[in-house]
Design an enzyme around this catalytic site. Structure first.
Site, short mmCIF file in Angstrom:
data_model
loop_
_atom_site.label_atom_id
_atom_site.label_comp_id
_atom_site.label_asym_id
_atom_site.label_seq_id
_atom_site.Cartn_x
_atom_site.Cartn_y
_atom_site.Cartn_z
N CYS A 131 38.06 38.41 34.64
CA CYS A 131 39.27 39.08 34.18
C CYS A 131 39.37 38.96 32.67
O CYS A 131 39.26 37.87 32.11
CB CYS A 131 40.48 38.44 34.86
N CYS A 150 44.32 40.78 39.88
CA CYS A 150 43.84 39.42 39.61
C CYS A 150 44.88 38.45 40.14
O CYS A 150 46.04 38.49 39.73
CB CYS A 150 43.62 39.20 38.12
N CYS A 181 36.73 49.74 42.90
CA CYS A 181 36.66 50.61 41.73
C CYS A 181 37.53 49.98 40.64
O CYS A 181 38.76 50.01 40.73
CB CYS A 181 37.17 51.99 42.13
N CYS A 199 42.51 36.57 31.77
CA CYS A 199 42.59 35.13 32.04
C CYS A 199 41.25 34.45 32.34
O CYS A 199 41.20 33.23 32.47
CB CYS A 199 43.54 34.88 33.22
N CYS A 258 46.44 35.92 37.19
CA CYS A 258 47.40 36.36 36.16
C CYS A 258 48.23 37.57 36.56
O CYS A 258 49.11 37.98 35.82
CB CYS A 258 46.67 36.63 34.84
#
Length: 126
Positions: free
Chosen positions: A42, A91, A115, A45, A94
């Protein structure tokens, strides 16, 4: 991280996609056709999301993956925005929007296509 911290860390484009559920234009993202090896994390984070060996060319213009590195690292939510019924990928660490998952991936790999917007990802090379 607070929203103010995220605004400082992310580019305006990343912030729009990750925190305001935007999307990047097809075939424009940094990783849509990347063959580099490593772990996609990510961008906000650093949470581990997708291993490069699960990435495939879906022809859609966005990085596509068959599986997350760990289902505990993502959250799936129903998304009915813009008159469409989709499943949003978030995610779990976060709360950032990453993209969507569809049931049109490679059948021999479970049939899923995660995707994901390139702007939401950073590649950590081995």
């Amino acid at each position: 991280m607070t929203e103010e911290e995220l605004k400082l860390k992310l580019t305006p484009g990343q912030y729009e996609i990750m925190r305001q559920k935007g999307t990047e234009a097809a075939f424009t993202g940094k990783y849509h056709d990347s063959l580099e090896q490593g772990m996609f994390v990510c961008a906000a984070c650093g949470n581990q999301l997708f291993a490069s060996d699960t990435k495939f060319d879906s022809g859609t213009g966005w990085p596509s993956f068959t599986d997350p590195v760990n289902l505990k690292n993502i959250e799936l939510r129903e998304d009915n925005d813009h008159g469409m019924h989709r499943t949003e990928v978030i995610c779990k660490n976060c709360g950032s929007h990453l993209g969507h998952v569809f049931d049109d991936g490679p059948v021999d790999k479970g049939g899923k296509r995660y995707c994901i917007n390139s702007a939401c990802l950073m590649l950590q090379k081995p």
